[in-house]
Design a protein around this motif. Sequence first.
Motif, short mmCIF file in Angstrom:
data_model
loop_
_atom_site.label_atom_id
_atom_site.label_comp_id
_atom_site.label_asym_id
_atom_site.label_seq_id
_atom_site.Cartn_x
_atom_site.Cartn_y
_atom_site.Cartn_z
N ASP A 275 -11.00 2.76 8.65
CA ASP A 275 -9.55 2.57 8.55
C ASP A 275 -8.96 2.23 9.92
O ASP A 275 -9.57 2.47 10.96
CB ASP A 275 -8.93 3.85 7.98
CG ASP A 275 -7.49 3.67 7.52
OD1 ASP A 275 -7.05 2.52 7.35
OD2 ASP A 275 -6.81 4.70 7.31
N GLN A 276 -7.76 1.68 9.86
CA GLN A 276 -7.09 1.19 11.06
C GLN A 276 -6.67 2.34 11.98
O GLN A 276 -6.29 3.42 11.53
CB GLN A 276 -5.87 0.36 10.63
CG GLN A 276 -6.27 -0.85 9.79
CD GLN A 276 -5.13 -1.35 8.93
OE1 GLN A 276 -4.16 -1.88 9.45
NE2 GLN A 276 -5.25 -1.19 7.62
N PHE B 136 0.85 -1.20 0.00
CA PHE B 136 0.00 0.00 0.00
C PHE B 136 0.89 1.25 0.00
O PHE B 136 2.10 1.15 0.22
CB PHE B 136 -0.91 0.00 1.24
CG PHE B 136 -1.91 -1.12 1.24
CD1 PHE B 136 -3.03 -1.09 0.42
CD2 PHE B 136 -1.70 -2.24 2.04
CE1 PHE B 136 -3.93 -2.15 0.40
CE2 PHE B 136 -2.60 -3.31 2.03
CZ PHE B 136 -3.71 -3.26 1.20
N SER C 67 -8.36 -4.67 0.25
CA SER C 67 -7.82 -3.89 1.38
C SER C 67 -8.71 -4.08 2.60
O SER C 67 -9.85 -4.54 2.51
CB SER C 67 -7.73 -2.42 1.00
OG SER C 67 -9.03 -1.90 0.76
N ALA C 68 -8.19 -3.70 3.75
CA ALA C 68 -8.97 -3.78 4.98
C ALA C 68 -10.14 -2.80 4.94
O ALA C 68 -11.24 -3.10 5.39
CB ALA C 68 -8.08 -3.50 6.18
N SER C 69 -9.88 -1.61 4.39
CA SER C 69 -10.94 -0.60 4.28
C SER C 69 -12.04 -1.08 3.33
O SER C 69 -13.21 -0.74 3.50
CB SER C 69 -10.35 0.72 3.81
OG SER C 69 -9.42 0.52 2.77
N HIS D 68 -1.50 -7.60 5.48
CA HIS D 68 -2.50 -7.75 6.54
C HIS D 68 -3.59 -8.73 6.13
O HIS D 68 -3.40 -9.57 5.25
CB HIS D 68 -3.03 -6.38 6.95
CG HIS D 68 -3.71 -5.61 5.85
ND1 HIS D 68 -4.44 -6.19 4.84
CD2 HIS D 68 -3.77 -4.28 5.59
CE1 HIS D 68 -4.94 -5.26 4.05
NE2 HIS D 68 -4.52 -4.09 4.47
N GLY E 221 0.45 5.38 5.13
CA GLY E 221 -0.78 4.74 5.59
C GLY E 221 -0.51 3.78 6.74
O GLY E 221 0.62 3.71 7.26
N PRO E 222 -1.54 3.05 7.16
CA PRO E 222 -1.42 2.20 8.35
C PRO E 222 -0.46 1.02 8.21
O PRO E 222 0.26 0.71 9.17
CB PRO E 222 -2.86 1.70 8.58
CG PRO E 222 -3.56 1.89 7.28
CD PRO E 222 -2.92 3.06 6.61
N THR E 223 -0.42 0.35 7.05
CA THR E 223 0.49 -0.78 6.89
C THR E 223 1.92 -0.27 6.88
O THR E 223 2.83 -0.85 7.49
CB THR E 223 0.18 -1.56 5.60
OG1 THR E 223 -1.23 -1.74 5.50
CG2 THR E 223 0.85 -2.92 5.58
N ASP E 224 2.12 0.85 6.19
CA ASP E 224 3.42 1.50 6.13
C ASP E 224 3.90 1.88 7.54
O ASP E 224 5.07 1.69 7.88
CB ASP E 224 3.26 2.75 5.25
CG ASP E 224 4.58 3.45 4.99
OD1 ASP E 224 5.42 2.87 4.30
OD2 ASP E 224 4.74 4.59 5.47
N GLY F 10 -3.90 3.33 -1.15
CA GLY F 10 -3.73 3.07 0.28
C GLY F 10 -4.61 4.07 1.02
O GLY F 10 -5.10 5.04 0.42
N THR F 11 -4.82 3.84 2.32
CA THR F 11 -5.67 4.78 3.04
C THR F 11 -4.90 6.01 3.51
O THR F 11 -5.52 6.95 4.02
CB THR F 11 -6.38 4.08 4.23
OG1 THR F 11 -5.42 3.34 4.97
CG2 THR F 11 -7.48 3.16 3.73
N GLY F 12 -3.57 6.02 3.32
CA GLY F 12 -2.83 7.27 3.54
C GLY F 12 -3.39 8.38 2.64
O GLY F 12 -3.88 9.41 3.13
N ALA G 231 -9.00 1.35 -0.05
CA ALA G 231 -7.69 1.12 -0.68
C ALA G 231 -7.77 -0.01 -1.71
O ALA G 231 -6.79 -0.72 -1.92
CB ALA G 231 -6.65 0.83 0.39
C1 MLT Z 1 -2.90 0.93 3.92
O1 MLT Z 1 -1.82 0.70 4.43
O2 MLT Z 1 -3.07 1.83 3.10
C2 MLT Z 1 -4.09 0.15 4.39
O3 MLT Z 1 -3.73 -0.98 5.12
C3 MLT Z 1 -5.07 0.01 3.35
C4 MLT Z 1 -6.24 -0.81 3.77
O4 MLT Z 1 -6.09 -2.03 3.78
O5 MLT Z 1 -7.31 -0.30 4.02
#
Ligand code: MLT
Length: 312
Positions: free
Chosen positions: A190-191, A24, A148-150, A80, A28-31, A172-174, A144
């Motif tokens: 989002d996370q 992603f 994606s998780a979102s 994830h 963002g959250p994974t980053d 990505g959600t960033g 994303a």
């Molecule tokens: C991200 O890092 O941008 C997120 O994990 C994206 C997502 O899975 O929603």
Amino acid sequence: GALPLAAAKAQDFPSRPVTMVVPFAAGGPTDTVARLIAESMSRSLGQQVVVENVGGAGGTRGAGQVAKATPDGYTILLHHIGQATAATLYRKLPYNVLTDFEEVGLVTDVPMTVIGKSTLEPKDAAELIAYVKENKDAVIYGNAGVGSASHLCGMLFMSALGTQMTTVPYQGTGPAMNDLVGGQIDLLCDQTTNTTGQIKAGKVKAYGVTTKEKVKSLPDIPTLDASGMPGFEVAVWHGLYAPKGTPKAEIDKLNAALVTALQDPKVIARFADLGTEPVALERATPQVHQEFLAAEVAKWKPVIEQAGVFAD
Ligand code: MLT
């Protein structure tokens, strides 16, 4: 005495930087999780673990790149829950989630939050539910991408409400968060690793957390489960992978560095600020990770099939 070549190589590992692919966008959250873990792993491995952001296709582009990388321990993947959902969401995934990777260990579980742009009318979850039911596809939901998780959270949210919103996919959600703060989109799920700062700064409205229990670092935000969406539950887990065929000696070294990172006070403190904590150490093994991934693929398959959303 001279060591056999493979053993000598394993002893030297790593003798150059390791690339940690994040599937992603940066910021963002994974980053965020990856950079904290990579920094600590760099110290214990004595080589830089360099984060490379390979966004696109809901995480499947970056995952696919690692699946096809040379299995020598120098390319790893921090991914994830999407690693599990993509197996069902994509009819033609160019890799096999269950057989193309060596699991290194689980990393963390992260709650999610449903948040809105600061000017969105609804004041709480009950009002939001009514608002989305009434305005349907006039409500713009960022995610994303499929996998994606979102995406997963939005899918569960829309299916619980029996209504569709308009979805805008990002890398990505960033970047999605930037547009939410800017008011270009209405909603995001989002996370907490990405939303906590914006919630606390009052830049977005928080409607609920997606876990059964409230989140310690966000004590004022109710659960969706207790706010008109009984049974709503999703938490995002992260794991570390190498390509299939990476030698066990390299996996063991990577795992040892991961386990050290999960006990690093700096990592633990930063995770806590962001609403999460490292997994219990017994879950940070290749074996547990592999079994958990298979269980997650099986868990989400019927849910996704029932929602009927697929990508090619
Ligand atoms: C991200 O890092 O941008 C997120 O994990 C994206 C997502 O899975 O929603």
